[in-house]
Design a protein around this motif. Structure first.
Motif, PDB file in Angstrom:
ATOM      1  N   ALA A  82       0.371  -1.460  -0.306  1.00  0.00           N
ATOM      2  CA  ALA A  82      -0.643  -0.044   0.196  1.00  0.00           C
ATOM      3  C   ALA A  82       0.539   1.280  -0.138  1.00  0.00           C
ATOM      4  O   ALA A  82       0.603   2.530  -1.075  1.00  0.00           O
ATOM      5  N   GLU A  83       2.616   1.024   0.974  1.00  0.00           N
ATOM      6  CA  GLU A  83       2.680   2.780   1.244  1.00  0.00           C
ATOM      7  C   GLU A  83       3.579   2.432  -0.506  1.00  0.00           C
ATOM      8  O   GLU A  83       3.918   3.708  -0.822  1.00  0.00           O
ATOM      9  N   ALA A  84       4.409   1.396  -0.963  1.00  0.00           N
ATOM     10  CA  ALA A  84       4.481   1.567  -2.389  1.00  0.00           C
ATOM     11  C   ALA A  84       3.365   2.380  -3.666  1.00  0.00           C
ATOM     12  O   ALA A  84       4.404   3.037  -3.845  1.00  0.00           O
ATOM     13  N   ALA A  85       2.337   1.585  -3.259  1.00  0.00           N
ATOM     14  CA  ALA A  85       1.285   2.462  -4.392  1.00  0.00           C
ATOM     15  C   ALA A  85       1.188   3.351  -4.389  1.00  0.00           C
ATOM     16  O   ALA A  85       1.647   4.679  -5.229  1.00  0.00           O
ATOM     17  N   THR A  86       1.379   4.416  -2.672  1.00  0.00           N
ATOM     18  CA  THR A  86       1.526   5.434  -3.304  1.00  0.00           C
ATOM     19  C   THR A  86       2.624   6.014  -3.327  1.00  0.00           C
ATOM     20  O   THR A  86       1.883   7.426  -3.823  1.00  0.00           O
ATOM     21  N   VAL A  87       3.657   5.275  -2.839  1.00  0.00           N
ATOM     22  CA  VAL A  87       4.804   6.185  -3.279  1.00  0.00           C
ATOM     23  C   VAL A  87       4.263   6.226  -5.140  1.00  0.00           C
ATOM     24  O   VAL A  87       5.480   7.140  -5.654  1.00  0.00           O
ATOM     25  N   LEU A  88       4.653   5.441  -5.728  1.00  0.00           N
ATOM     26  CA  LEU A  88       4.644   5.314  -7.404  1.00  0.00           C
ATOM     27  C   LEU A  88       3.768   5.403  -7.739  1.00  0.00           C
ATOM     28  O   LEU A  88       3.578   6.173  -8.859  1.00  0.00           O
ATOM     29  N   GLY A  89       2.213   5.645  -7.195  1.00  0.00           N
ATOM     30  CA  GLY A  89       1.223   6.146  -8.128  1.00  0.00           C
ATOM     31  C   GLY A  89       0.659   4.481  -8.987  1.00  0.00           C
ATOM     32  O   GLY A  89       0.252   4.648  -8.847  1.00  0.00           O
ATOM     33  N   SER A  90       1.217   3.984  -9.590  1.00  0.00           N
ATOM     34  CA  SER A  90       1.305   2.369 -10.101  1.00  0.00           C
ATOM     35  C   SER A  90       2.362   1.704 -10.112  1.00  0.00           C
ATOM     36  O   SER A  90       3.675   1.947  -9.451  1.00  0.00           O
ATOM     37  N   ILE A  91       1.750   0.613  -9.677  1.00  0.00           N
ATOM     38  CA  ILE A  91       2.598  -0.660  -9.531  1.00  0.00           C
ATOM     39  C   ILE A  91       2.299  -1.710 -10.699  1.00  0.00           C
ATOM     40  O   ILE A  91       1.656  -2.291 -10.500  1.00  0.00           O
ATOM     41  N   ASP A  92       3.520  -1.452 -11.640  1.00  0.00           N
ATOM     42  CA  ASP A  92       3.855  -2.185 -13.064  1.00  0.00           C
ATOM     43  C   ASP A  92       4.759  -3.375 -12.642  1.00  0.00           C
ATOM     44  O   ASP A  92       4.477  -3.799 -13.759  1.00  0.00           O
ATOM     45  N   ILE A  93       5.183  -3.065 -12.287  1.00  0.00           N
ATOM     46  CA  ILE A  93       6.554  -4.490 -12.269  1.00  0.00           C
ATOM     47  C   ILE A  93       6.626  -4.487 -10.401  1.00  0.00           C
ATOM     48  O   ILE A  93       7.082  -3.933 -10.351  1.00  0.00           O
ATOM     49  N   LEU A  94       6.560  -6.475  -9.851  1.00  0.00           N
ATOM     50  CA  LEU A  94       7.058  -6.497  -8.954  1.00  0.00           C
ATOM     51  C   LEU A  94       7.954  -7.631  -9.245  1.00  0.00           C
ATOM     52  O   LEU A  94       8.145  -8.591 -10.476  1.00  0.00           O
ATOM     53  N   VAL A  95       9.262  -7.814  -8.423  1.00  0.00           N
ATOM     54  CA  VAL A  95      10.721  -8.243  -8.391  1.00  0.00           C
ATOM     55  C   VAL A  95      10.507  -9.057  -7.186  1.00  0.00           C
ATOM     56  O   VAL A  95      10.870  -8.335  -6.354  1.00  0.00           O
ATOM     57  N   ASN A  96       9.953 -10.649  -7.469  1.00  0.00           N
ATOM     58  CA  ASN A  96      10.124 -10.517  -5.391  1.00  0.00           C
ATOM     59  C   ASN A  96      11.392 -11.407  -6.221  1.00  0.00           C
ATOM     60  O   ASN A  96      12.260 -12.801  -6.874  1.00  0.00           O
ATOM     61  N   ASN A  97      12.507 -11.051  -5.324  1.00  0.00           N
ATOM     62  CA  ASN A  97      13.930 -11.451  -5.252  1.00  0.00           C
ATOM     63  C   ASN A  97      14.445 -11.818  -3.310  1.00  0.00           C
ATOM     64  O   ASN A  97      15.113 -12.867  -3.279  1.00  0.00           O
ATOM     65  N   GLY A 120       0.798  -5.879 -15.691  1.00  0.00           N
ATOM     66  CA  GLY A 120       1.570  -5.734 -14.601  1.00  0.00           C
ATOM     67  C   GLY A 120       2.293  -6.440 -15.192  1.00  0.00           C
ATOM     68  O   GLY A 120       2.266  -7.349 -16.461  1.00  0.00           O
ATOM     69  N   SER A 121       4.073  -6.180 -14.984  1.00  0.00           N
ATOM     70  CA  SER A 121       4.730  -7.491 -15.081  1.00  0.00           C
ATOM     71  C   SER A 121       5.302  -8.159 -14.208  1.00  0.00           C
ATOM     72  O   SER A 121       6.164  -6.852 -12.921  1.00  0.00           O
ATOM     73  N   ILE A 122       5.474  -8.883 -13.775  1.00  0.00           N
ATOM     74  CA  ILE A 122       5.991  -9.985 -11.853  1.00  0.00           C
ATOM     75  C   ILE A 122       6.332 -10.749 -12.388  1.00  0.00           C
ATOM     76  O   ILE A 122       6.676 -11.853 -13.721  1.00  0.00           O
ATOM     77  N   VAL A 123       8.008 -10.501 -12.491  1.00  0.00           N
ATOM     78  CA  VAL A 123       9.039 -11.362 -12.539  1.00  0.00           C
ATOM     79  C   VAL A 123       9.694 -12.321 -10.875  1.00  0.00           C
ATOM     80  O   VAL A 123      10.286 -11.177  -9.303  1.00  0.00           O
ATOM     81  N   ASN A 124       9.684 -13.225 -10.710  1.00  0.00           N
ATOM     82  CA  ASN A 124      10.602 -14.290 -10.178  1.00  0.00           C
ATOM     83  C   ASN A 124      11.553 -14.813  -9.778  1.00  0.00           C
ATOM     84  O   ASN A 124      11.391 -15.253 -10.867  1.00  0.00           O
ATOM     85  N   ILE A 125      11.810 -14.089  -9.034  1.00  0.00           N
ATOM     86  CA  ILE A 125      13.568 -14.605  -8.807  1.00  0.00           C
ATOM     87  C   ILE A 125      13.532 -16.614  -8.415  1.00  0.00           C
ATOM     88  O   ILE A 125      14.048 -16.406  -7.122  1.00  0.00           O
TER      89      ILE A 125
END
Length: 263
Positions: A75-90, A135-140
């Protein structure tokens, strides 16, 4: 390159190694990044370093295995970024142990960070992506999710689970404009590799890592930046028809049978 301009990205385990390399490259290509990690000093220091280089970076502190923490962090990230377009799970840990030697608590901790943490980040980020229609999710993941070394039962299980989760997300959310892919690094010169070497051969860390590098057909250890290049590609529109796939960044390791023939 500015192909990620206007894109907001969250990178878990973003304070060092592969995560930080991914954050830097995504930011260099125009994205705004949130580095998510549990070590406040590390993740805030990493974000400050990126900002010092003129990049847009914010640190958010959270325990990736704790749902309340992850929900608040997304939720905090969404506020900071404006949109969540990319999620990298590392974010990941790799303690050593077999199924017999590892306690249930240790097993749960590894699966909690590596697999549950990936699920939680996706669970809370996906509604944002669905709402915006992309959206693009990239899982490491890891080559250890494809073939195992000794004494990594929990880690390998978690990485195999991450790849199955990646496929499920690609199938379930493709029509919503969301892509999901997994990246499987081999031996990379990153903190986890140095930890593994110190656990495997105390006092012979450099020699051990060199031997691991030599076991890969390219004959060397990879760099975090080389993994980040693949991640940034998958995050971009250049990978617009890539989803549900596993991309090996392993110097050719998984292409080899490991059978030594005589010279």
């Amino acid at each position: 390159m500015s192909e990620l301009t206007g894109r907001g990205a969250i990178i878990t385990g973003g304070g060092r190694g592969i995560g930080l390399a991914c954050a830097r490259l995504i930011a260099e290509r125009g994205g705004a990044v949130v580095l998510l990690g549990h070590d406040r000093e590390m993740v805030e220091g990493a974000a400050a370093t990126l900002r010092d280089d003129g990049l847009e970076a914010t640190a958010v502190v959270a325990d990736i295995s704790d749902e309340a923490d992850v929900e608040a962090a997304i939720a905090e990230a969404a506020t900071v970024l404006g949109s969540i377009d990319i999620l990298v799970n590392n974010a990941a840990i790799q303690p050593y142990g077999t199924v017999a030697s590892m306690s249930p608590g240790e097993w749960d901790t590894v699966l909690g960070v590596n697999l549950r943490g990936t699920y939680l980040a996706c669970h809370h980020a996906l509604p944002h992506m669905v709402k915006q229609g992309r959206g693009s999710i990239v899982n490491i993941a890891s080559v250890q999710g494809l073939a195992n070394q000794a004494r990594v039962a929990a880690y390998a299980t978690s990485k195999g689970g991450m790849m199955a989760l990646t496929r499920s997300i690609a199938i379930d959310f493709g029509r919503a404009g969301i892509r999901a892919n997994a990246v499987c690094p081999g031996c990379i010169d990153a903190p986890m590799t140095h930890f593994s070497a110190s656990e495997t051969a105390p006092g012979r860390e450099a020699e051990t890592i060199s031997q691991w590098g030599n076991s890969q057909p390219l004959g060397r250890v990879g760099r975090p930046e080389e993994v980040a290049e693949v991640v940034a590609f998958l995050a971009s529109d250049r990978a617009s028809f890539c989803s549900g796939a596993e991309f090996k960044v392993d110097g050719g390791l998984m292409a080899s049978l490991g059978v030594a023939l005589p010279d």
